[in-house]
Design an enzyme around this catalytic site. Structure first.
Site, PDB file in Angstrom:
ATOM      1  CD  GLU A 299      -2.417  -1.195   2.778  1.00 43.32           C
ATOM      2  OE1 GLU A 299      -1.860  -0.592   3.711  1.00 43.32           O
ATOM      3  OE2 GLU A 299      -3.397  -1.916   2.929  1.00 43.32           O
ATOM      4  NE  ARG A 339       5.227  14.883   4.866  1.00 45.72           N
ATOM      5  CZ  ARG A 339       6.514  14.813   4.569  1.00 45.72           C
ATOM      6  NH1 ARG A 339       7.065  15.696   3.769  1.00 45.72           N
ATOM      7  NH2 ARG A 339       7.262  13.857   5.071  1.00 45.72           N
ATOM      8  CB  CYS A 370      -0.287  34.607  12.447  1.00 46.73           C
ATOM      9  SG  CYS A 370      -0.519  35.971  11.311  1.00 46.73           S
ATOM     10  CD  GLU A 371       0.612  29.253  14.958  1.00 48.88           C
ATOM     11  OE1 GLU A 371       1.397  28.842  15.823  1.00 48.88           O
ATOM     12  OE2 GLU A 371      -0.553  29.618  15.206  1.00 48.88           O
ATOM     13  CE1 TYR A 399      -0.260  10.521   4.227  1.00 51.68           C
ATOM     14  CE2 TYR A 399       1.794  10.148   3.038  1.00 51.68           C
ATOM     15  CZ  TYR A 399       0.635   9.665   3.623  1.00 51.68           C
ATOM     16  OH  TYR A 399       0.391   8.314   3.604  1.00 51.68           O
TER      17      TYR A 399
HETATM   18  C1  LIG Z   1      -2.595   1.268   6.625  1.00 52.41           C
HETATM   19  C2  LIG Z   1      -1.732   2.179   5.845  1.00 52.41           C
HETATM   20  N1  LIG Z   1      -1.321   1.792   4.635  1.00 52.41           N
HETATM   21  C3  LIG Z   1      -0.547   2.586   3.874  1.00 52.41           C
HETATM   22  C4  LIG Z   1      -0.140   3.829   4.319  1.00 52.41           C
HETATM   23  C5  LIG Z   1       0.664   4.667   3.380  1.00 52.41           C
HETATM   24  O1  LIG Z   1       1.837   5.175   3.869  1.00 52.41           O
HETATM   25  P1  LIG Z   1       2.813   5.877   2.830  1.00 52.41           P
HETATM   26  O2  LIG Z   1       2.093   7.006   2.216  1.00 52.41           O
HETATM   27  O3  LIG Z   1       3.973   6.355   3.605  1.00 52.41           O
HETATM   28  O4  LIG Z   1       3.195   4.816   1.846  1.00 52.41           O
HETATM   29  C6  LIG Z   1      -0.526   4.271   5.587  1.00 52.41           C
HETATM   30  C7  LIG Z   1      -0.071   5.581   6.081  1.00 52.41           C
HETATM   31  O5  LIG Z   1      -0.359   6.048   7.126  1.00 52.41           O
HETATM   32  C8  LIG Z   1      -1.352   3.425   6.374  1.00 52.41           C
HETATM   33  O6  LIG Z   1      -1.759   3.810   7.573  1.00 52.41           O
END
Ligand SMILES: Cc1ncc(COP(=O)(O)O)c(C=O)c1O
Length: 444
Positions: A299, A339, A370-371, A399
Site C-alpha cells: 500500500e 509537514r 501567523c505562527e 501529505y
Molecule cells: C494502513 C496504511 N497503509 C498505507 C499507508 C501509506 O503510507 P505511505 O504514504 O507512507 O506509503 C498508511 C499511512 O499512514 C497506512 O496507515
C-alpha cells in the site's frame, strides 16, 4: 533535466527541464507561466510521472510475486481525477474514511478493489463501505469487529476482512509516524495476545470472512529491514494460528510506508529494492513455517505521488537579521503543507524563474501564517531571492494537500495536472465565498 542541478533531477518529476531562458518546465509547461495563469500557491501534478511510478511499482511486485497487488494509499492525496487515474493503471485503493470512499465511488473506482482501513471507523462509515461492496475491510480492534459483524448481518452481507495486527517492529521513522510498535493506537498486538483473541472472535462471526492479515509499520521507511522483520513475525503468527485455530492465511499485506526522495542526500530504496526484500523474506518465512503462498498487497501512498507534485510559491518579504538568519517569506506555508511544522520534514527548492542559477546565499523559507513555527525550509542554499520570484518545492505531492487547512482563513490552493505541454485545472482555488459557505450567520 538539462541545465538543472543533476542532484535535483530525481526529486523533481522526470519531465522537469529548464528552458534556454532559465525557466523550470514540468510536463512541458512553463512553471512561471503556470504560476502567472493560476496564481500561487499552486500545486502542479505531472501525469507522466504519476503513471510511470504506478507502473514501476506494479511491475516491481508482480514480476517477483505473481499474486500481488499494489493499492494506492489515498490518504497521501486524493481527488477524483487521481482516483480515476489510479483505477486506469489497475491499482487497488486504500481508503480510511467515508470521504475518501465517497470520492472513489464518485470517480467510478471499482469497489471490489477498495480496502478500508482506520483505527476508529464509525458505524456510518462501515455501513457505507459494506453497502458499497468494498473489497476488504481491515479490522483494527475488538469494538470494530463486533460493530462490523452486526452491520454486515443487517445488510445481509458476508464481508471479506483482514485483521490489522501490530508486530512490534520499529520502523525508525519520526515518532509521530511509527505505527507497528507495541505502544500505538493502531492494530491488534501479536505480542500482547489481542491479535489471537480477535482472530478467534472474527472466525466465529457469521457475517465476516477472514481472508488474512495486515500490518503497517510507519512511514517513510528508508530501510527494507523493518519489512523483513514484520514478515517473519506475522508469518510465524499465522503458523501458530493455523495450528491452534485452523486459520488459513490467504492474503497478506505488510502495508505501505515506502519512502520518497525528498532530499538530495537521502535517496530512498528503489521499488525493486523494496519488492525484492519483501518478496524474498516473505517466501523464506513461508517456507520455514510450511505455509502456502498467500496473495500479497502493498500500500504505497507517498512513494506513488510525492515526486509527481511540485508546489509553486511566490516570494514576498525578506527579513535579514545580521549574523543570525535571513528569512524569505512565500505566499503559502503550514496551511498548504503542515509537514515541516508537524514532522520536522525537510524539502529542497528551486527558483523556477532562474532554474539554472547556482546558490548564492543561505536563507530560511518562511510561510505566511501567523505562527513562528510556520517555516517551510530552514537553512537552504539558494540563488539570491527577490520579491516576485517563483519558488518551486519538489516532492510536494504527498501529505500536503490532504492535510491543508484554511488557517488564518486563507483559501486553499489550486491544483493543475500537466501533460505534454497542456495544463488542466483539476481543483480550482478556493474563494472567500467558499470560506463563508458553511457559515450560517445572518441567515435568519
Ligand atoms: C494502513 C496504511 N497503509 C498505507 C499507508 C501509506 O503510507 P505511505 O504514504 O507512507 O506509503 C498508511 C499511512 O499512514 C497506512 O496507515
Amino acid at each position: 533535466m538539462p541545465n538543472l542541478d543533476p542532484a535535483l533531477a530525481p526529486i523533481f518529476p522526470r519531465t522537469a527541464e529548464a528552458t534556454p531562458g532559465g525557466h523550470l518546465t514540468l510536463g512541458g509547461c512553463d512553471a512561471v507561466e503556470l504560476a502567472r495563469e493560476f496564481g500561487t500557491p499552486l500545486y502542479v501534478f505531472d501525469e507522466e510521472e504519476l503513471r510511470a511510478t504506478c507502473r514501476t511499482y506494479v511491475e516491481a511486485f508482480t514480476s517477483r510475486y505473481e499474486r500481488s497487488a499494489v493499492a494506492y494509499a489515498a490518504k497521501a492525496y486524493l481527488g477524483r481525477w487521481l482516483a480515476a487515474l489510479v483505477a486506469e493503471e489497475g491499482l487497488a485503493l486504500d481508503v480510511v474514511s467515508g470521504g475518501e470512499l465517497a470520492v472513489a465511488r464518485s470517480a467510478g473506482f471499482p469497489m471490489d478493489r477498495v480496502h478500508f482501513h482506520g483505527n476508529n471507523k464509525s458505524a456510518g462509515e462501515l455501513r457505507e463501505a459494506v453497502a458499497a461492496g468494498v473489497g476488504r475491510i481491515a479490522i483494527d480492534n475488538f469494538h470494530e469487529l463486533a460493530l462490523l459483524d452486526d452491520i454486515a448481518g443487517a445488510l445481509g452481507r458476508r464481508q471479506l476482512v483482514l485483521l490489522r495486527v501490530s508486530p512490534n517492529v520499529d520502523a525508525h521513522t519520526h515518532a509521530k509516524t511509527t505505527t507497528g510498535i507495541l505502544d500505538t493506537k493502531f492494530g491488534l498486538s501479536i505480542e500482547g495476545g489481542q491479535a489471537e483473541e480477535a482472530l478467534v472472535q472474527a472466525l466465529a462471526r457469521a457475517n465476516l470472512e477472514v481472508l488474512g492479515l495486515h500490518c503497517h509499520l510507519g512511514s517513510p521507511i528508508f530501510g527494507t529491514e523493518p519489512f523483513q522483520q514484520a514478515n517473519e513475525v506475522v508469518v510465524a503468527f499465522a503458523h501458530r494460528m493455523r495450528d491452534r485455530h485452523r486459520f488459513e492465511l490467504r492474503e497478506y499485506s505488510p502495508g505501505g510506508g515506502f519512502a520518497a526522495h525528498y532530499l538530495r542526500e537521502q535517496p530512498p530504496p528503489s521499488p525493486d529494492d523494496y519488492a525484492a526484500a519483501i518478496v524474498d523474506s516473505l517466501r523464506a518465512a513461508l517456507q520455514r513455517e510450511g505455509l502456502d503462498e498467500p496473495s500479497l498487497t502493498v500500500e504505497p501512498g507517498r512513494a506513488l505521488v510525492a515526486r509527481a507534485g511540485v508546489a509553486l510559491y511566490t516570494v514576498g518579504a525578506r527579513k535579514e537579521i545580521p549574523g543570525v538568519r535571513t528569512y524569505v517569506s512565500v505566499d503559502g506555508g503550514m496551511a498548504d503543507n503542515i509537514r515541516p511544522a508537524m514532522y520536522d520534514s525537510r524539502y529542497e527548492a528551486l527558483v523556477a524563474n532562474r532554474a539554472a542559477e547556482r546558490p548564492a546565499e543561505r536563507v530560511t523559507i518562511a510561510g505566511r501564517y501567523c505562527e513562528s513555527g510556520d517555516v517551510l525550509i530552514r537553512d537552504i542554499e539558494l540563488p539570491k531571492l527577490w520579491s516576485g520570484d517563483v519558488l518551486a518545492v519538489p516532492a510536494s505531492g504527498a501529505y500536503s494537500l490532504p492535510m491543508a487547512s484554511n488557517y488564518n482563513l486563507t483559501p486553499r490552493p489550486a491544483i493543475v495536472l500537466v501533460r505534454e505541454g497542456q495544463a488542466r485545472l483539476v481543483r480550482r482555488r478556493e474563494t472567500y465565498d467558499d470560506l463563508m459557505r458553511q457559515d450560517g450567520w445572518g441567515e435568519g
